[in-house]
Design a protein around this motif. Structure first.
Motif, PDB file in Angstrom:
ATOM      1  N   SER A 152       5.704   3.828   4.690  1.00 50.61           N
ATOM      2  CA  SER A 152       5.417   3.057   5.254  1.00 50.61           C
ATOM      3  C   SER A 152       4.880   2.538   3.362  1.00 50.61           C
ATOM      4  O   SER A 152       4.382   1.593   3.171  1.00 50.61           O
ATOM      5  CB  SER A 152       3.765   3.462   6.174  1.00 50.61           C
ATOM      6  N   VAL A 153       4.868   3.366   2.870  1.00 48.50           N
ATOM      7  CA  VAL A 153       4.366   2.912   1.360  1.00 48.50           C
ATOM      8  C   VAL A 153       5.137   2.667   0.426  1.00 48.50           C
ATOM      9  O   VAL A 153       4.430   1.014   0.385  1.00 48.50           O
ATOM     10  CB  VAL A 153       4.579   4.365   0.767  1.00 48.50           C
ATOM     11  N   TYR A 154       6.023   2.529   1.018  1.00 52.95           N
ATOM     12  CA  TYR A 154       7.628   0.553   0.493  1.00 52.95           C
ATOM     13  C   TYR A 154       7.212  -0.050   0.919  1.00 52.95           C
ATOM     14  O   TYR A 154       6.768  -1.365   0.006  1.00 52.95           O
ATOM     15  CB  TYR A 154       8.550   1.063   0.356  1.00 52.95           C
ATOM     16  N   PRO A 155       7.021  -0.826   2.020  1.00 51.89           N
ATOM     17  CA  PRO A 155       6.427  -2.236   3.155  1.00 51.89           C
ATOM     18  C   PRO A 155       5.137  -1.876   2.430  1.00 51.89           C
ATOM     19  O   PRO A 155       4.855  -3.352   1.765  1.00 51.89           O
ATOM     20  CB  PRO A 155       6.439  -2.029   4.195  1.00 51.89           C
ATOM     21  N   ALA A 156       4.600  -1.461   1.883  1.00 54.00           N
ATOM     22  CA  ALA A 156       3.061  -1.288   2.125  1.00 54.00           C
ATOM     23  C   ALA A 156       2.895  -1.792   0.849  1.00 54.00           C
ATOM     24  O   ALA A 156       2.113  -2.937  -0.097  1.00 54.00           O
ATOM     25  CB  ALA A 156       1.681  -0.580   2.409  1.00 54.00           C
ATOM     26  N   ARG A 157       3.345  -1.347  -0.587  1.00 48.39           N
ATOM     27  CA  ARG A 157       3.098  -1.490  -1.732  1.00 48.39           C
ATOM     28  C   ARG A 157       3.732  -3.132  -2.050  1.00 48.39           C
ATOM     29  O   ARG A 157       3.943  -3.718  -3.217  1.00 48.39           O
ATOM     30  CB  ARG A 157       4.111  -0.730  -2.287  1.00 48.39           C
ATOM     31  N   LYS A 158       5.101  -4.017  -1.332  1.00 44.60           N
ATOM     32  CA  LYS A 158       5.989  -4.429  -1.626  1.00 44.60           C
ATOM     33  C   LYS A 158       4.486  -5.794  -0.754  1.00 44.60           C
ATOM     34  O   LYS A 158       4.807  -6.969  -1.625  1.00 44.60           O
ATOM     35  CB  LYS A 158       6.958  -4.422  -0.753  1.00 44.60           C
ATOM     36  N   ALA A 159       3.893  -5.368   0.437  1.00 43.84           N
ATOM     37  CA  ALA A 159       3.158  -6.412  -0.077  1.00 43.84           C
ATOM     38  C   ALA A 159       1.945  -6.508  -0.158  1.00 43.84           C
ATOM     39  O   ALA A 159       1.314  -7.779  -0.669  1.00 43.84           O
ATOM     40  CB  ALA A 159       2.350  -5.431   2.364  1.00 43.84           C
ATOM     41  N   MET A 160       1.454  -5.847  -0.899  1.00 50.63           N
ATOM     42  CA  MET A 160      -0.184  -6.251  -1.881  1.00 50.63           C
ATOM     43  C   MET A 160       0.310  -6.647  -3.142  1.00 50.63           C
ATOM     44  O   MET A 160      -0.185  -7.711  -3.694  1.00 50.63           O
ATOM     45  CB  MET A 160      -0.789  -4.134  -1.914  1.00 50.63           C
TER      46      MET A 160
ATOM     47  N   ILE B  53       2.392  -9.288  -3.411  1.00 48.49           N
ATOM     48  CA  ILE B  53       2.730 -10.919  -2.884  1.00 48.49           C
ATOM     49  C   ILE B  53       2.271 -11.472  -3.397  1.00 48.49           C
ATOM     50  O   ILE B  53       0.534 -11.769  -3.342  1.00 48.49           O
ATOM     51  CB  ILE B  53       3.003 -10.759  -0.856  1.00 48.49           C
ATOM     52  N   GLN B  54       1.994 -12.655  -4.109  1.00 49.84           N
ATOM     53  CA  GLN B  54       1.127 -13.604  -4.784  1.00 49.84           C
ATOM     54  C   GLN B  54       1.050 -14.460  -3.698  1.00 49.84           C
ATOM     55  O   GLN B  54       2.193 -15.568  -3.235  1.00 49.84           O
ATOM     56  CB  GLN B  54       1.997 -14.401  -6.213  1.00 49.84           C
ATOM     57  N   PRO B  55      -0.600 -14.957  -3.691  1.00 52.10           N
ATOM     58  CA  PRO B  55      -0.572 -16.284  -2.817  1.00 52.10           C
ATOM     59  C   PRO B  55      -0.115 -17.360  -2.791  1.00 52.10           C
ATOM     60  O   PRO B  55       0.978 -18.347  -1.866  1.00 52.10           O
ATOM     61  CB  PRO B  55      -2.267 -15.778  -2.709  1.00 52.10           C
ATOM     62  N   SER B  56      -0.070 -17.674  -4.084  1.00 49.24           N
ATOM     63  CA  SER B  56       0.350 -19.274  -4.447  1.00 49.24           C
ATOM     64  C   SER B  56       2.145 -19.519  -4.040  1.00 49.24           C
ATOM     65  O   SER B  56       2.382 -20.568  -3.867  1.00 49.24           O
ATOM     66  CB  SER B  56      -0.112 -19.906  -6.316  1.00 49.24           C
TER      67      SER B  56
END
Length: 411
Positions: free
Chosen positions: A392-400, A402-405
């Motif tokens: 789960s670490v890779y997709p979790a780091r990918k999610a964090m 993400i740039q809101p703009s």
């Protein structure tokens, strides 16, 4: 700083998503999610069953073979040091002992065997052979009786029964006569039959130590050694170290069961480890399916993640949402696999009996030998959960990251 409230919020969101219905996910993501959970469950169940059976087989070998073979044999230890030897942690008792190669002859056949000269009183109290006697008793091996106890396999090969006479010949105690070199020989009477169900049943004959000394033309017993009985034969190395340090026994004078049966147990251990590795790889494949599912979820939920960030949720909190989501999936899979594995292991012999599968590897012929070790099962269950977290670490780091703009521009 990551506070406990952040952990609680991450756990709440991850738990809600893990238990959410299919409508909140695409059907394909839901399928992969369920597939990964099922894969973890089946892999862990198979691992628990296989490891428990392999433990049972190893225990059976330990009982059947090491119940006959001396755990440790050393040069005769002086009576003044016997108490020190018996005080060593792991040593149950000691016994004066002698072993010799011989040939045994019946009316129908001839076989090479090992004669074990023993003290009947010690054998009765401290050996599994005495518990597996089909006929006779060790107490029948009186000094001067020239009685012998043989294995069931050897009795079948020699077509010998209790009360029959066998000729025992020892070439190591030969004498020269006008007719040439003649081995020491003696007629012995079969007084009992044991059945350990092991590969050494047809290779060992038990006789009283005094009778073996006379047969070897050494009535004073100058060639006698000391046999040590251990509570755990696998703990032999610690006992050997203590013998050398506390009793000053020379290393060359010590023989252990490993010299005879070590390769067999090494092969069994290697097979068990390889089976565990292969099944852990199956669990790893199922666990890493979580990567695919969570990567898809991250791509699908970019807008939601961006909204949470604009409302003040920290990147670390978002990361933990996905890590805990993978952990919750692992808990579901490992929990189901643990229950199914333990239950199936407990009833596997009953199932095989119902199906009519003729498997009888236990000492009593009841089926597969089973030995479940709680620490081992807990360990492989926790390892399965760890694989789920790592996946789960890779997709979790990918999610964090993400740039809101950028994410909200595409909404």
């Amino acid at each position: 700083m990551f506070s406990s409230s952040s952990y609680s919020l991450s756990a709440f969101i991850a738990y809600r998503y893990a238990k959410s219905n299919k409508a909140s996910q695409t059907s394909f993501v839901a399928f992969i999610n369920r597939f990964s959970v099922a894969g973890i469950a089946l892999g862990l169940m198979a691992l628990i069953i296989v490891v428990s059976v392999m433990n049972g087989l190893e225990g059976q070998l330990k009982q059947r073979i090491l119940g006959v073979v001396p755990h440790i044999e050393t040069e005769a230890i002086d009576a003044s040091h016997i108490d020190a030897v018996q005080a060593i942690d792991g040593v149950i008792t000691t016994m004066m002992y002698r072993e010799a190669e011989a040939v045994v002859q019946s009316r129908s056949d001839l076989r090479g065997v090992q004669i074990h000269g023993v003290s009947p009183e010690v054998m009765v109290k401290h050996t599994l052979v005495a518990e597996n006697l089909e006929q006779g008793r060790f107490s029948d091996l009186a000094s001067g009786s020239y009685f012998a106890i043989i294995g069931r396999s050897l009795a079948i090969q020699l077509d010998a029964r209790v009360g029959d006479k066998l000729r025992v010949m020892v070439t190591g105690a030969s004498v020269y006569t006008p007719f040439g070199r003649m081995p020491s020989q003696r007629l012995v009477t079969v007084a009992g039959i044991f059945d350990m169900g092991s590969q050494v049943d047809d290779k060992v004959i038990y006789m009283h130590l005094d009778d073996v000394n006379r047969l070897l033309r050494d009535p004073k017993g100058s060639g006698v050694s000391t046999r040590l009985f251990l509570d755990d034969a696998f703990n032999y190395q610690a006992v050997v170290t203590a013998l050398k340090s506390k009793v000053n026994v020379d290393d060359s004078a010590i023989k252990t069961w490993r010299e005879r049966q070590g390769p067999l147990f090494d092969a069994v251990k290697m097979e068990k480890n390889m089976m565990m590795l292969m099944l852990l790889l199956i669990i790893a494949v199922a666990a890493f399916n979580i990567v695919s599912a969570l990567v898809m979820v991250v791509s699908e939920k970019k807008g939601d993640i961006a909204v949470l960030q604009t409302q003040g949720m920290l990147p670390n909190t978002i990361m933990w949402v996905f890590i805990l989501n993978g952990l919750f999936n692992g808990v579901k899979g490992a929990g189901v696999g643990l229950l199914l594995g333990v239950f199936t292991t407990l009833v596997i012999n009953d199932v095989l009996a119902i199906l009519g599968v003729p498997i009888a590897l236990a000492a009593d012929g009841s089926g597969l030998p089973i030995e479940m070790q709680a620490t081992q099962i807990i360990g492989i269950t926790l390892l399965s959960l760890l694989l789920c977290v790592l996946a789960s670490v890779y997709p979790a780091r990918k999610a964090m990251k993400i740039q809101p703009s950028q994410a909200l521009q595409n909404e």
